[in-house]
Design a protein around this motif. Structure first.
Motif, PDB file in Angstrom:
ATOM      1  N   SER A  24       0.721  -1.212  -0.143  1.00 57.61           N
ATOM      2  CA  SER A  24       0.061   0.305  -0.182  1.00 57.61           C
ATOM      3  C   SER A  24       0.923   1.403   0.387  1.00 57.61           C
ATOM      4  O   SER A  24       0.054   2.219  -0.545  1.00 57.61           O
ATOM      5  N   SER A  25       2.403   1.719   0.197  1.00 58.77           N
ATOM      6  CA  SER A  25       3.222   2.070   0.173  1.00 58.77           C
ATOM      7  C   SER A  25       3.448   3.235  -1.003  1.00 58.77           C
ATOM      8  O   SER A  25       3.558   4.293  -0.670  1.00 58.77           O
ATOM      9  N   LEU A  78      -6.646   4.616   1.825  1.00 56.63           N
ATOM     10  CA  LEU A  78      -6.981   3.895   0.456  1.00 56.63           C
ATOM     11  C   LEU A  78      -7.989   4.261   0.046  1.00 56.63           C
ATOM     12  O   LEU A  78      -9.237   3.744   1.231  1.00 56.63           O
ATOM     13  N   SER A  79      -8.090   4.263  -1.573  1.00 54.30           N
ATOM     14  CA  SER A  79     -10.178   3.954  -1.937  1.00 54.30           C
ATOM     15  C   SER A  79     -10.005   2.949  -1.644  1.00 54.30           C
ATOM     16  O   SER A  79      -9.587   2.144  -1.915  1.00 54.30           O
ATOM     17  N   LYS A  80     -11.228   2.802  -2.205  1.00 57.05           N
ATOM     18  CA  LYS A  80     -11.234   1.177  -2.485  1.00 57.05           C
ATOM     19  C   LYS A  80     -10.980   0.661  -3.937  1.00 57.05           C
ATOM     20  O   LYS A  80     -10.641  -0.677  -3.851  1.00 57.05           O
ATOM     21  N   GLY A  81     -10.243   1.408  -4.551  1.00 54.27           N
ATOM     22  CA  GLY A  81      -9.570   1.291  -5.799  1.00 54.27           C
ATOM     23  C   GLY A  81      -8.730   0.773  -5.727  1.00 54.27           C
ATOM     24  O   GLY A  81      -7.946  -0.147  -6.260  1.00 54.27           O
ATOM     25  N   ASP A  82      -8.118   1.374  -5.054  1.00 52.77           N
ATOM     26  CA  ASP A  82      -6.115   0.600  -4.657  1.00 52.77           C
ATOM     27  C   ASP A  82      -5.992  -0.296  -3.624  1.00 52.77           C
ATOM     28  O   ASP A  82      -5.786  -1.597  -3.832  1.00 52.77           O
TER      29      ASP A  82
END
Length: 176
Positions: A21-22, A33-37
């Motif tokens: 996620s970094s 973080l977005s749902k897409g991320d």
């Protein structure tokens, strides 16, 4: 551009998911973080067969799993140029083939991959264009048919090779 060196120092205490996620925080600070991320991370964990490791601390992953995690990071980065230094090191043959298959598929989607590899048989199976350096620092650049010749390989490695390249078979043998 995304560059994956051969050796990386890792911050202890991060899970694989946190490590991946970094990449979303590289250009600007985000609070979440977005749902897409999250979906992108999950898809790449699954693609690289690491989904069951997402909550494992990165210091507890095997060398091969770490290498796959770093390749996932490159995929998540959305770069159009990926530079890999020995991306299949520390992997068994099955995982080497899986990783090279993934990288090969990327090059068919307008992503350029440059890979440093020392396994000439695996390289010849996956590459489109090859660069070799002789001990005299002469560069040799060519497509598969023109690069993998007995003379070129002898010039690069100073070892005798037998190259079989016909409509049915392609392989390279070393002669001592």
């Amino acid at each position: 551009m995304f560059y994956l060196p051969q050796k990386i120092n890792y911050t202890k205490g991060l899970t694989l998911y946190e490590y991946l996620s970094s990449i979303f925080f590289k250009e600007k600070w985000k609070w979440y973080l977005s749902k897409g991320d999250k979906q992108i991370i999950e898809e790449n964990l699954e693609k690289l067969e690491l989904l069951d490791k997402k909550n494992v601390l990165i210091e507890n992953l095997s060398s091969g799993e770490l290498q796959k995690a770093n390749i996932a990071l490159g995929l998540i980065s959305n770069a159009d140029l990926l530079l890999f230094d020995e991306p299949t090191s520390n992997m068994d043959l099955v995982n080497q083939i899986k990783i090279l298959d993934i990288i090969k598929k990327l090059t068919q989607k307008d992503i350029t991959s440059v890979i440093i590899m020392h396994d000439i048989n695996l390289s010849s199976s996956y590459g489109d264009y090859f660069i070799g350096v002789t001990p005299q620092h002469k560069l040799m650049c060519a497509n598969k048919d023109n690069f993998f010749t007995e003379k070129n390989l002898k010039d690069i490695y100073n070892i005798d090779f037998k190259v079989v390249n016909n409509e049915k078979d392609f392989y390279i043998q070393i002669f001592n």
